[in-house]
Motif scaffolding. Structure first.
Motif, short mmCIF file in Angstrom:
data_model
loop_
_atom_site.label_atom_id
_atom_site.label_comp_id
_atom_site.label_asym_id
_atom_site.label_seq_id
_atom_site.Cartn_x
_atom_site.Cartn_y
_atom_site.Cartn_z
N ILE A 366 0.87 -1.18 0.00
CA ILE A 366 0.00 0.00 0.00
C ILE A 366 0.90 1.22 0.00
O ILE A 366 1.82 1.34 0.81
N SER A 367 0.64 2.11 -0.91
CA SER A 367 1.50 3.27 -1.08
C SER A 367 0.68 4.54 -0.99
O SER A 367 -0.48 4.59 -1.43
N TRP A 368 1.31 5.57 -0.41
CA TRP A 368 0.68 6.89 -0.38
C TRP A 368 1.21 7.77 -1.50
O TRP A 368 0.74 8.88 -1.70
N ASP A 369 2.23 7.25 -2.20
CA ASP A 369 2.82 8.03 -3.28
C ASP A 369 1.96 7.94 -4.54
O ASP A 369 1.49 6.86 -4.90
N LYS A 370 1.81 9.05 -5.21
CA LYS A 370 1.04 9.05 -6.44
C LYS A 370 1.81 8.41 -7.58
O LYS A 370 1.22 7.98 -8.57
N GLN A 371 3.12 8.36 -7.44
CA GLN A 371 3.97 7.72 -8.43
C GLN A 371 4.85 6.69 -7.72
O GLN A 371 5.31 6.93 -6.61
N ILE A 372 5.07 5.54 -8.40
CA ILE A 372 6.02 4.56 -7.87
C ILE A 372 6.96 4.14 -9.00
O ILE A 372 6.60 4.24 -10.18
N THR A 373 8.13 3.65 -8.64
CA THR A 373 9.10 3.16 -9.62
C THR A 373 9.12 1.64 -9.58
O THR A 373 9.25 1.03 -8.51
#
Length: 555
Positions: A366-373
């Motif tokens: 689960i990520s709060w970042d709008k972008q992930i790598t």
């Protein structure tokens, strides 16, 4: 002679010719004579003297031929029959076979008993023995368009391989154990011969395809096309196409019996991109075992692998180099008899390059970042990649799909929710692999709490949007926007709300929240939001006190 009389004559001669075959080729099977007896065809208008003159070193050899074949004066011989002649008396040239292709461990035992590893293209001479190991195959080419396939754990000795003065070819070899498949493409001439011995029986053919399986307790002969003569214990039979016979030690050949029906071939994928490849087997009522033979050629001459299974199971190809092959399917009944083959069916194996392996991030995060790598591994023979980013695991709602030459990607800014990613590798020749296993993650929405205004006397209750069921929250209230002077630092709040117990004086404060899934998964703080605490409006009591205080001041 009209056609009807000729057919009647041929019908009467057939049992006679079979008997002549048995007399001509039968030798004790426990050992091979040092001077092999070669079958010589008697053509029309020939006598013993002519036979010796044409084929032997000396005209006087006719006497030796008469003695061996137990002929007595006036030494009459039948046309279209066969006589035995010692190899040493014949004018001949020694020919050689060629080991055209091989797979696995194949050895050659020389005439002096020395064992040497075989190589593709090796020429094989009379007296040599070819031995195949486990999972090994050998494809041997003889002169005069004759072919032989040796299967695993087989042993074959070449007794003689000669060419006579009339340009005919005579071949004789012994199958000590194992399995072989013979194919004679051009029909043999009357004086050509092709004999295969086992420790139990002997065969002779004229233009055919057939299999021989030599086991400890029996030899099995199966004719696929043409006819095969099988002799043992002084008796013989003729095996027509699609029939087989078993010969046990010391016994005559069993009566011919039909071979099982070929299986219906299974449906094969256009390309098998991963191994092991699992191919469901077809149903077959007669079969105890089904056999899948994989060859390098569509004629089925060069076997590279064989796989067995029961009719209710599946063929499993565990290892096979990338390439184009052909498959043949046969059924084997509970007595060991095998059907004709159904095939060839094209079979393509292409496992290089393989589907990419995603290396980061972790699946299901689960990520709060709008972008992930996202990164993945680059395998051999890869020129570029094709990826898809979607909001569903069926990849119907595609957000982005395009090619890239690098094994990494930073996504565009995404909306909160579930997201899925998969990637394929593309080789320089345009081959496209399977998709990687999909990577999924949830982008959590940041908790939102609007700027709030309240009075000093009212209870302060803060509420925000929930991020995830398993999420807890950290809450901070500070006097400054940099949160250096904290008035409240509350951790592990289990609900998306919090009632502030501490009394705050009128003024302006700053609030921020972050989500926590685990000690390793702590979200970023939200942007600071403003909380304003106003003074309470004056009531009648406060007004009276104010008037009194004002009066005192005036006095």
């Amino acid at each position: 002679m009209n056609r009807q009389e000729k057919n009647r004559r041929n019908h009467l001669l057939q049992p006679l010719l079979l008997s002549i075959f048995l007399l001509a080729v039968w030798l004790p099977q426990t050992s091979i004579a040092k001077d092999m007896l070669v079958p010589l065809h008697v053509k029309s208008g020939t006598n013993l003297i002519h036979l010796a003159r044409d084929y032997c070193h000396q005209k006087s050899d006719w006497k030796t031929i008469a003695d061996i074949n137990k002929l007595r004066p006036p030494y009459l011989i039948r046309e279209q029959s066969t006589l035995k002649v010692p190899l040493s008396r014949l004018k001949h040239k020694t020919l050689k076979a060629k080991l055209a292709t091989m797979r696995g461990e194949v050895n050659i035992v020389d005439t002096n008993g020395e064992t040497i590893p075989a190589k593709k293209g090796t020429l094989l001479s009379p007296g040599q023995t070819v031995v195949t190991g486990d999972s090994a195959y050998a494809h041997i080419i003889f002169p005069d368009h004759r072919y032989l396939n040796m299967e695993p754990n087989s042993k074959l000795t070449f007794n003689y391989l000669i060419g006579l003065v009339d340009q005919t070819v005579k071949i004789d070899f012994t199958l000590h154990n194992g399995r072989i498949f013979n194919k004679i493409i051009q029909r043999l001439q009357p004086n050509d011969s092709h004999q295969i011995r086992t420790p139990i029986a002997i065969t002779g053919v004229r233009g055919t395809e057939y299999r021989i399986k030599n086991q400890e307790q029996a030899s099995i002969f199966e004719t696929l096309t043409g006819k095969v003569n099988v002799g043992a214990a002084g008796a013989g039979i003729t095996l027509p196409a699609n029939q087989g016979s078993r010969v046990q030690p010391g016994a005559a050949p069993e009566e011919p019996r039909p071979l099982p029906s070929p299986p219906v071939p299974p449906l094969l994928k256009p390309i098998f991109r991963v191994l092991p490849a699992v191919i469901p087997a077809p149903e077959h009522l007669q079969a105890e075992t089904l056999r899948m033979r994989i060859t390098a050629d569509n004629a089925g001459l060069t076997t590279v692998k064989e796989v067995y299974c029961s009719p209710d199971e599946a063929f499993v190809i565990d290892s096979l180099p990338d390439g184009s092959y052909y498959s043949f399917f046969t059924a084997i009944d509970n007595e060991g008899f095998e059907s004709l083959a159904n095939g060839p069916l094209p079979l393509t194996i292409r496992t290089i390059p393989s589907a990419p392996v995603i290396s980061s991030p972790k699946e299901g995060r689960i990520s709060w970042d709008k972008q992930i790598t996202i990164t993945w591994l680059k395998g051999e023979q890869v020129d570029r990649f094709f990826y898809q980013l979607a909001t569903d695991n069926a990849f119907k709602n595609i957000v982005v799909e395009q090619e890239t030459t690098t094994p990494s990607l930073t996504t565009p800014e995404l909306e909160p929710g579930d997201h899925y990613f998969r990637v394929q590798a593309i080789s320089p020749d345009g081959f496209v692999t399977l998709h990687s296993p999909p990577l999924s993650w949830k982008m959590a929405a940041q908790p939102e709490m609007q700027s709030a205004t309240t009075t000093a006397s009212e209870p302060l209750a803060l509420r925000w949007s929930a991020m995830a069921e398993e999420c807890t929250y950290d809450l901070q209230i500070a006097e400054d926007r940099q949160f250096t002077t904290l008035l409240l630092d509350k951790k592990a709040i289990t609900t998306a709300s919090y009632e502030v117990q501490k009394h705050l004086l009128p003024g302006k404060y700053f609030v921020r929240i972050r989500g926590v899934l685990s000690p390793e998964a702590i979200g970023p703080w939200t942007a600071s939001q403003t909380l304003e605490i106003k003074r309470d409006p004056l009531g009648w009591k406060e007004a009276m006190i104010g008037v009194i205080m004002l009066g005192i001041i005036l006095l």
